[in-house]
Scaffold this motif. Structure first.
Motif, short mmCIF file in Angstrom:
data_model
loop_
_atom_site.label_atom_id
_atom_site.label_comp_id
_atom_site.label_asym_id
_atom_site.label_seq_id
_atom_site.Cartn_x
_atom_site.Cartn_y
_atom_site.Cartn_z
N SER A 97 -22.66 29.21 10.28
CA SER A 97 -22.15 30.13 11.30
C SER A 97 -21.58 31.43 10.74
N GLY A 98 -21.27 31.43 9.44
CA GLY A 98 -20.61 32.58 8.85
C GLY A 98 -19.10 32.52 8.99
N GLU A 99 -18.59 31.45 9.59
CA GLU A 99 -17.15 31.28 9.80
C GLU A 99 -16.56 30.48 8.63
N LEU A 100 -16.70 31.02 7.43
CA LEU A 100 -16.24 30.33 6.22
C LEU A 100 -14.72 30.23 6.17
N GLN A 101 -14.25 29.23 5.46
CA GLN A 101 -12.81 29.09 5.22
C GLN A 101 -12.56 29.35 3.74
N GLN A 102 -11.87 30.45 3.47
CA GLN A 102 -11.52 30.78 2.09
C GLN A 102 -10.29 29.96 1.71
N PHE A 103 -10.44 29.16 0.68
CA PHE A 103 -9.39 28.25 0.24
C PHE A 103 -8.21 29.01 -0.36
N VAL A 104 -6.99 28.62 0.04
CA VAL A 104 -5.77 29.21 -0.51
C VAL A 104 -4.94 28.15 -1.24
N GLU A 105 -4.72 27.00 -0.59
CA GLU A 105 -3.83 26.00 -1.18
C GLU A 105 -4.13 24.63 -0.60
N MET A 106 -3.89 23.59 -1.40
CA MET A 106 -4.02 22.21 -0.94
C MET A 106 -2.69 21.51 -1.17
N ARG A 107 -2.24 20.81 -0.16
CA ARG A 107 -1.00 20.04 -0.24
C ARG A 107 -1.31 18.60 0.13
N THR A 108 -0.42 17.69 -0.25
CA THR A 108 -0.58 16.30 0.15
C THR A 108 0.77 15.77 0.62
N ASP A 109 0.74 14.73 1.43
CA ASP A 109 1.98 14.14 1.92
C ASP A 109 2.55 13.20 0.86
N CYS A 110 3.68 12.58 1.18
CA CYS A 110 4.42 11.78 0.21
C CYS A 110 3.62 10.63 -0.40
N ASP A 111 2.80 9.95 0.40
CA ASP A 111 2.02 8.85 -0.18
C ASP A 111 0.56 9.23 -0.45
N GLN A 112 0.28 10.50 -0.40
CA GLN A 112 -1.01 11.08 -0.79
C GLN A 112 -2.20 10.52 -0.01
N ASP A 113 -2.00 10.26 1.31
CA ASP A 113 -3.13 9.80 2.11
C ASP A 113 -3.54 10.80 3.19
N ILE A 114 -2.96 11.99 3.16
CA ILE A 114 -3.35 13.10 4.04
C ILE A 114 -3.28 14.38 3.22
N LEU A 115 -4.24 15.27 3.46
CA LEU A 115 -4.21 16.58 2.82
C LEU A 115 -3.95 17.66 3.85
N GLN A 116 -3.25 18.69 3.44
CA GLN A 116 -3.15 19.90 4.25
C GLN A 116 -3.84 21.00 3.45
N ILE A 117 -4.80 21.64 4.11
CA ILE A 117 -5.51 22.75 3.50
C ILE A 117 -5.01 24.03 4.15
N LEU A 118 -4.63 24.99 3.34
CA LEU A 118 -4.30 26.32 3.84
C LEU A 118 -5.48 27.20 3.50
N ALA A 119 -6.00 27.88 4.52
CA ALA A 119 -7.21 28.67 4.34
C ALA A 119 -7.14 29.95 5.16
N ILE A 120 -7.95 30.90 4.75
CA ILE A 120 -8.13 32.12 5.51
C ILE A 120 -9.46 31.97 6.24
N GLN A 121 -9.41 31.98 7.55
CA GLN A 121 -10.61 31.82 8.37
C GLN A 121 -11.33 33.16 8.41
N THR A 122 -12.57 33.20 7.95
CA THR A 122 -13.32 34.45 7.89
C THR A 122 -14.24 34.57 9.11
N GLY A 123 -15.12 35.53 9.09
CA GLY A 123 -16.04 35.77 10.21
C GLY A 123 -15.28 36.34 11.39
N THR A 124 -15.51 35.78 12.57
CA THR A 124 -14.80 36.23 13.76
C THR A 124 -13.40 35.64 13.83
#
Length: 151
Positions: A80-107
């Motif tokens: 689609s051209g709606e790429l997500q430029q990666f900025v940072e990856m975080r995890t919760d206390c027991d490392q079973d969920i990730l949070q991705i911080l990204a810059i949404q490109t395209g529209t």
């Protein structure tokens, strides 16, 4: 990049407060990733990642996920051209969920419906029934046009 350590071999203290990244994948080798806008922290979407998609994200600077329905890797926005430029990856206390911080490109649309976020509806109770109500989040593109060549 080396293989990720098995979190089952780590103590609770090491896993929760240590400095070793040991993502806790489920029985299918997947981990939930919640992606937020790096500038506003707005929730954009949730998807799954596997070891390879994490590595590709870190190596390429663009977010990759694992599609359970297609059983394959996908680079977010590749078609689609709606790429997500990666900025940072975080995890919760027991490392079973990730949070991705990204810059949404395209529209700026993270959702295949053309909206900024995949979370564009809220659940409401009306007349004893649960229904969905669309939030004020109009599409930023027409999905029928953007994906017409992919049939």
């Amino acid at each position: 990049m080396p293989d990720f350590p098995d979190p089952k071999t780590m103590s609770k203290s090491e896993l929760e407060t240590g400095n070793v990244f040991a993502p806790s994948f489920d029985q299918n080798g997947l981990i939930l990733a919640i992606t937020c806008d790096a500038n506003t922290n707005e929730l954009l979407m949730a998807a799954y990642m596997n070891e390879e998609s994490i590595r590709l994200t870190l190596e390429t600077g663009f977010v990759h996920y694992y599609s359970r329905s297609r059983q394959s890797l996908w680079k977010k926005g590749e078609s689609s051209g709606e790429l997500q430029q990666f900025v940072e990856m975080r995890t919760d206390c027991d490392q079973d969920i990730l949070q991705i911080l990204a810059i949404q490109t395209g529209t700026g649309a993270a959702c295949h419906t053309g909206r900024k976020s995949c979370l564009y509806r809220k659940v409401v109770a009306q007349n004893g029934k649960l229904q969905l109500e669309t939030l004020d989040m109009p599409p930023l593109f027409d999905p029928a046009q953007k994906y017409k060549s992919q049939g």
